[in-house]
Design an enzyme around this catalytic site. Structure first.
Site, PDB file in Angstrom:
ATOM      1  N   HIS A   1      59.892  21.262   3.470  1.00  0.00           N
ATOM      2  CA  HIS A   1      61.230  21.695   3.048  1.00  0.00           C
ATOM      3  C   HIS A   1      62.290  20.771   3.624  1.00  0.00           C
ATOM      4  CE1 HIS A   1      59.804  25.937   2.240  1.00  0.00           C
ATOM      5  NE2 HIS A   1      58.920  25.608   3.162  1.00  0.00           N
TER       6      HIS A   1
ATOM      7  N   GLU B   1      60.196  22.450   8.153  1.00  0.00           N
ATOM      8  CA  GLU B   1      61.579  22.171   7.740  1.00  0.00           C
ATOM      9  C   GLU B   1      62.020  20.823   8.308  1.00  0.00           C
ATOM     10  OE1 GLU B   1      63.906  23.692   5.933  1.00  0.00           O
ATOM     11  OE2 GLU B   1      63.103  25.726   5.618  1.00  0.00           O
TER      12      GLU B   1
ATOM     13  N   HIS C   1      58.440  22.233  -1.411  1.00  0.00           N
ATOM     14  CA  HIS C   1      58.871  23.566  -1.827  1.00  0.00           C
ATOM     15  C   HIS C   1      59.117  23.608  -3.337  1.00  0.00           C
ATOM     16  CE1 HIS C   1      61.526  27.282  -0.646  1.00  0.00           C
ATOM     17  NE2 HIS C   1      60.411  27.627  -1.244  1.00  0.00           N
TER      18      HIS C   1
ATOM     19  N   ASP D   1      63.909  21.233  -2.879  1.00  0.00           N
ATOM     20  CA  ASP D   1      63.578  20.531  -1.636  1.00  0.00           C
ATOM     21  C   ASP D   1      62.074  20.254  -1.521  1.00  0.00           C
ATOM     22  OD1 ASP D   1      63.327  23.444  -1.281  1.00  0.00           O
ATOM     23  OD2 ASP D   1      62.997  23.077   0.840  1.00  0.00           O
TER      24      ASP D   1
END
Ligand code: ZN
Length: 238
Positions: free
Chosen positions: A29, A94, A136, A146
């Site tokens: 992400h 992330e 994602h 993303d």
């Protein structure tokens, strides 16, 4: 190889995994927020109801905010191949980046280096295959974009951490382009049954990053054919 991972921040947004054996996927992400501090705090805020397992800032520093043994809430409504809602079978990572909303930029070299080391550790630990290392947007094409078209999947593929076709193959003659492409994206894993156009854009965001329209042309079909062959090859080995 030692990787420094901070445990300074912990997110309350997780639940117990049903079964660790289901864990076979990594989802990448971007944070899509103005700076890393606010993103980290958001993911660790009970009210946000979202989280991930790992968080990598632009300097390449890594935080683990949810333990691998727990289901983090990063994927949301999602589908890949015949699997829905991938939270329970995945690790979420992330990467700090303002994203399309706040000034999307290139990921840093330090981010790639930390990400690659982290993925190497995870794939060994959990026996994760290359065809299960995804963005994602690949698993939620209608809702998400993303890590986006600036994310360098080809770089990861050179280290065996994602799939990228070694060459662009010629396509069979006399095909109905749209049906053929639909079937290729379906075979790769995209949720074309739900929405073909968003799946096509998600595919391009990953594999044809300079061209994000819904146009279908020979290049798109050739790349999709080559990508699907590369996925088939990896899947035939397990
Ligand atoms: Zn995301």
């Amino acid at each position: 190889m030692s990787l420094s991972i901070s445990h300074d921040y912990k997110s309350p947004n997780f639940n117990q995994r049903e079964d660790m054996k289901l864990l076979d996927t990594i989802i990448i992400h971007y944070t899509g927020m103005k700076n890393y501090q606010s993103a980290l705090e958001y993911l660790c805020n009970l009210n946000s109801k979202v989280s991930a397992h790992y968080f990598i800032n632009e300097e390449g520093n890594i935080w683990q905010i949810v333990d691998d043994e727990m289901t983090a809430w990063h994927a949301g409504v999602s589908k890949w191949l015949d699997r829905k809602n991938l939270n329970s079978s995945s690790i979420g990572i992330e990467l700090v980046n303002p994203g399309h909303e706040y000034g999307y930029k290139n990921f840093s070299l330090s981010q790639y280096q930390s990400l690659e080391q982290l993925i190497e550790i995870l794939i060994k630990k959990y026996n994760i295959k290359q065809d299960r290392i995804l963005g994602h947007s690949d698993i939620a094409p209608l809702r998400k974009s993303d890590p986006g078209e600036k994310f360098d999947w080809k770089r990861l593929s050179k280290k065996g951490l994602s799939i990228w076709p070694k060459e662009i193959l010629n396509i069979p003659q006399n095909i109905n382009s749209k049906n053929f492409l639909y079937n290729l994206l379906f075979e790769i894993g995209y949720d074309v049954e739900n929405d073909f156009k968003s799946s096509l854009i998600a595919f391009k965001r990953h594999f044809i990053q300079s061209e994000l329209t819904t146009d279908i042309n020979e290049t798109v079909i050739k790349v999709a054919y080559s990508v699907s062959m590369a996925f088939n090859k990896v899947r035939s080995l397990y």
